[in-house]
Design an enzyme around this catalytic site. Structure first.
Site, PDB file in Angstrom:
ATOM      1  N   LYS A  53       0.837  -1.213   0.000  1.00 21.63           N
ATOM      2  CA  LYS A  53       0.000   0.000   0.000  1.00 21.63           C
ATOM      3  C   LYS A  53       0.874   1.266   0.000  1.00 21.63           C
ATOM      4  CE  LYS A  53      -3.415   2.845   0.462  1.00 21.63           C
ATOM      5  NZ  LYS A  53      -4.098   3.222  -0.791  1.00 21.63           N
ATOM      6  N   GLY A  54       0.423   2.287  -0.669  1.00 22.09           N
ATOM      7  CA  GLY A  54       1.143   3.559  -0.723  1.00 22.09           C
ATOM      8  C   GLY A  54       1.532   4.035   0.675  1.00 22.09           C
ATOM      9  N   ASN A 135       4.986   6.668  -6.524  1.00 22.90           N
ATOM     10  CA  ASN A 135       3.671   7.016  -7.049  1.00 22.90           C
ATOM     11  C   ASN A 135       3.621   8.519  -7.298  1.00 22.90           C
ATOM     12  OD1 ASN A 135       1.014   7.251  -7.703  1.00 22.90           O
ATOM     13  ND2 ASN A 135       0.216   6.801  -5.662  1.00 22.90           N
ATOM     14  N   CYS A 138      -1.416   9.683  -8.006  1.00 23.31           N
ATOM     15  CA  CYS A 138      -2.693   9.443  -7.341  1.00 23.31           C
ATOM     16  C   CYS A 138      -3.681  10.562  -7.627  1.00 23.31           C
ATOM     17  CB  CYS A 138      -2.510   9.290  -5.845  1.00 23.31           C
ATOM     18  SG  CYS A 138      -4.031   8.736  -5.087  1.00 23.31           S
ATOM     19  N   THR A 201      -4.919   4.749 -11.528  1.00 25.24           N
ATOM     20  CA  THR A 201      -6.340   4.863 -11.870  1.00 25.24           C
ATOM     21  C   THR A 201      -6.642   6.095 -12.728  1.00 25.24           C
ATOM     22  OG1 THR A 201      -6.685   6.003  -9.786  1.00 25.24           O
ATOM     23  CG2 THR A 201      -7.131   3.641  -9.802  1.00 25.24           C
ATOM     24  N   GLY A 225     -10.123  -1.479 -12.763  1.00 20.73           N
ATOM     25  CA  GLY A 225     -10.832  -2.690 -13.146  1.00 20.73           C
ATOM     26  C   GLY A 225     -10.915  -2.840 -14.662  1.00 20.73           C
ATOM     27  N   GLY A 273      -4.562  -5.728  -9.818  1.00 24.39           N
ATOM     28  CA  GLY A 273      -5.108  -4.830  -8.804  1.00 24.39           C
ATOM     29  C   GLY A 273      -6.512  -5.187  -8.394  1.00 24.39           C
TER      30      GLY A 273
HETATM   31  C1  LIG Z   1      -8.624   0.614  -3.474  1.00 24.90           C
HETATM   32  C2  LIG Z   1      -7.416   0.995  -4.273  1.00 24.90           C
HETATM   33  C3  LIG Z   1      -6.317   1.573  -3.640  1.00 24.90           C
HETATM   34  C4  LIG Z   1      -5.181   1.938  -4.379  1.00 24.90           C
HETATM   35  N1  LIG Z   1      -4.106   2.478  -3.723  1.00 24.90           N
HETATM   36  C5  LIG Z   1      -2.985   2.800  -4.427  1.00 24.90           C
HETATM   37  C6  LIG Z   1      -1.826   3.307  -3.761  1.00 24.90           C
HETATM   38  O1  LIG Z   1      -1.787   3.459  -2.544  1.00 24.90           O
HETATM   39  N2  LIG Z   1      -0.732   3.622  -4.523  1.00 24.90           N
HETATM   40  C7  LIG Z   1      -0.730   3.444  -5.902  1.00 24.90           C
HETATM   41  O2  LIG Z   1       0.279   3.729  -6.542  1.00 24.90           O
HETATM   42  N3  LIG Z   1      -1.807   2.929  -6.530  1.00 24.90           N
HETATM   43  C8  LIG Z   1      -2.928   2.611  -5.830  1.00 24.90           C
HETATM   44  N4  LIG Z   1      -4.010   2.084  -6.489  1.00 24.90           N
HETATM   45  C9  LIG Z   1      -3.971   1.893  -7.955  1.00 24.90           C
HETATM   46  C10 LIG Z   1      -3.677   0.435  -8.322  1.00 24.90           C
HETATM   47  O3  LIG Z   1      -2.448  -0.005  -7.799  1.00 24.90           O
HETATM   48  C11 LIG Z   1      -3.694   0.245  -9.855  1.00 24.90           C
HETATM   49  O4  LIG Z   1      -2.685   1.056 -10.431  1.00 24.90           O
HETATM   50  C12 LIG Z   1      -5.023   0.622 -10.489  1.00 24.90           C
HETATM   51  O5  LIG Z   1      -6.093   0.220  -9.662  1.00 24.90           O
HETATM   52  C13 LIG Z   1      -5.209   0.022 -11.884  1.00 24.90           C
HETATM   53  O6  LIG Z   1      -5.110  -1.381 -11.857  1.00 24.90           O
HETATM   54  P1  LIG Z   1      -6.410  -2.361 -11.719  1.00 24.90           P
HETATM   55  O7  LIG Z   1      -7.392  -1.917 -12.738  1.00 24.90           O
HETATM   56  O8  LIG Z   1      -5.868  -3.733 -11.948  1.00 24.90           O
HETATM   57  O9  LIG Z   1      -6.928  -2.184 -10.325  1.00 24.90           O
HETATM   58  C14 LIG Z   1      -5.157   1.708  -5.779  1.00 24.90           C
HETATM   59  C15 LIG Z   1      -6.264   1.132  -6.409  1.00 24.90           C
HETATM   60  C16 LIG Z   1      -7.377   0.770  -5.687  1.00 24.90           C
HETATM   61  C17 LIG Z   1      -8.546   0.141  -6.410  1.00 24.90           C
END
Ligand SMILES: Cc1cc2nc3c(=O)[nH]c(=O)nc-3n(C[C@H](O)[C@H](O)[C@H](O)COP(=O)(O)O)c2cc1C
Length: 311
Positions: A53-54, A135, A138, A201, A225, A273
């Site tokens: 987690k970040g 990161n 965000c 995201t 997603g 993710g």
């Molecule tokens: C609930 C949640 C929390 C996330 N927290 C972080 C984070 O702390 N640091 C980061 O770089 N990306 C964070 N992300 C982004 C994911 O690591 C990923 O880059 C993004 O969700 C796209 O991938 P996915 O579609 O497979 O989820 C988070 C995503 C989600 C859904």
């Protein structure tokens, strides 16, 4: 004849110590906790790497509720940087990771370049940490984050500051919320990044029509997603064509064939993710699916298919 499959990938070929993964399947930051939460569900040591987690200098509670909303084929989140803070991470999590075979990458976030550098300093030389993922992407925090990820100069500034404060390999995670992701990628590669993660995201929101108010407490969140997969794939393709360091694909990867598409677009590894929230075994299922594909297609070495769709 039985094939000997080599799925190993080197994610930091220009780095002295490197970042060698036994296979290309990683879990993405914020979707797999600190890894410890999943260790009773399956053998997480089989994964290529885990990104935690970040992490920030001080512990954070994250954004106000509600922080999650379902969307067609995806989800919005505005969790923010809820985390235990770097000191607790070093004291409580790193000693556990040090006993693991699977490498752990620490995802870091700062409000200023100085804060990124300070945070990096706290993590340098700590057993159990194999690399950092910066990161700069965000979409749902007030300061820093995305601002660093949308300006090539600032992106390079953060990368250089982190690189000079650590001996660990440095991955830089880019935002899709920019006009030209390739120019950001080139800037961070020139500033010394060892690899680039694409994508975080996509900015999004939802409105509750009964209350006539935005659904998320933070108003704006990040979409993830399967809905984001074609966007992420396209950005991986663009970034892989622009830099000569490894690219890690992320965004909507839910099945082995999704992962293989990213690899064929030029990703050396993939991060899983949101799929973890639907099926906590996703990453392992994806790894097994890649192995099956390689056997079926008589591919001995994963590197044979990295970027094949580009030729
Ligand atoms: C609930 C949640 C929390 C996330 N927290 C972080 C984070 O702390 N640091 C980061 O770089 N990306 C964070 N992300 C982004 C994911 O690591 C990923 O880059 C993004 O969700 C796209 O991938 P996915 O579609 O497979 O989820 C988070 C995503 C989600 C859904």
């Amino acid at each position: 004849m039985e094939l000997f499959l080599d799925l190993s990938v080197q994610l930091a070929p220009k780095h002295k110590q490197g970042l060698l993964l036994a296979n290309p399947v990683m879990t993405s930051s914020g979707t797999f906790g600190y890894g410890t939460e999943y260790s009773h569900l399956f053998d997480i040591q089989k994964l290529g790497a885990i990104v935690c987690k970040g992490t920030t200098l001080n512990p954070k509670d994250g954004n106000s509720q509600p922080r999650i909303a379902e969307t067609p084929c995806g989800m919005l989140n505005s969790v923010g940087f809820q985390n235990i803070g770097v000191k607790t991470l070093v004291k409580e999590k790193a000693p556990i990771w040090a006993k693991w075979r699977v490498p752990v990458v620490v995802n870091i976030n700062g409000d200023t370049i100085d804060e990124y550098a300070q945070l990096t300093g706290e993590l340098d030389g700590i057993a159990g940490i194999s690399a950092l993922e910066v990161n700069i992407s965000c979409p749902n925090v007030e300061h820093g984050g995305i601002a660093f990820g949308t300006d090539p100069k600032q992106a390079a500034g953060v990368t250089a500051a982190v690189k000079s404060a650590t001996s660990l390999p440095v991955l830089v995670k880019l935002t899709p919320n920019t006009g030209d992701i390739a120019s950001i990628a080139v800037a961070v590669a020139e500033a010394g990044a060892d690899a680039i993660t694409v994508i975080n995201t996509i900015k999004g929101m939802a409105i509750n029509i009964a209350s006539r108010r935005p659904l998320l407490g933070n108003i704006i969140g990040g979409l993830s997603g399967p809905a984001v997969k074609p966007v992420a794939l396209c950005m991986v393709y663009e970034v892989a064509g622009a830099v000569d360091i490894p690219v890690i694909g992320c965004g909507g990867i839910t099945t082995a064939s999704d992962a293989i598409e990213f690899i064929m677009a030029g990703a050396s590894a993939v991060q899983v993710g949101t799929a973890n929230f639907i099926n906590p075994h996703s990453a392992l299922d994806i790894l097994e699916g890649i192995e099956e594909f390689m056997k079926k297609e008589r591919i001995n070495n994963l590197t044979e298919i990295i970027g094949v769709a580009r030729q």
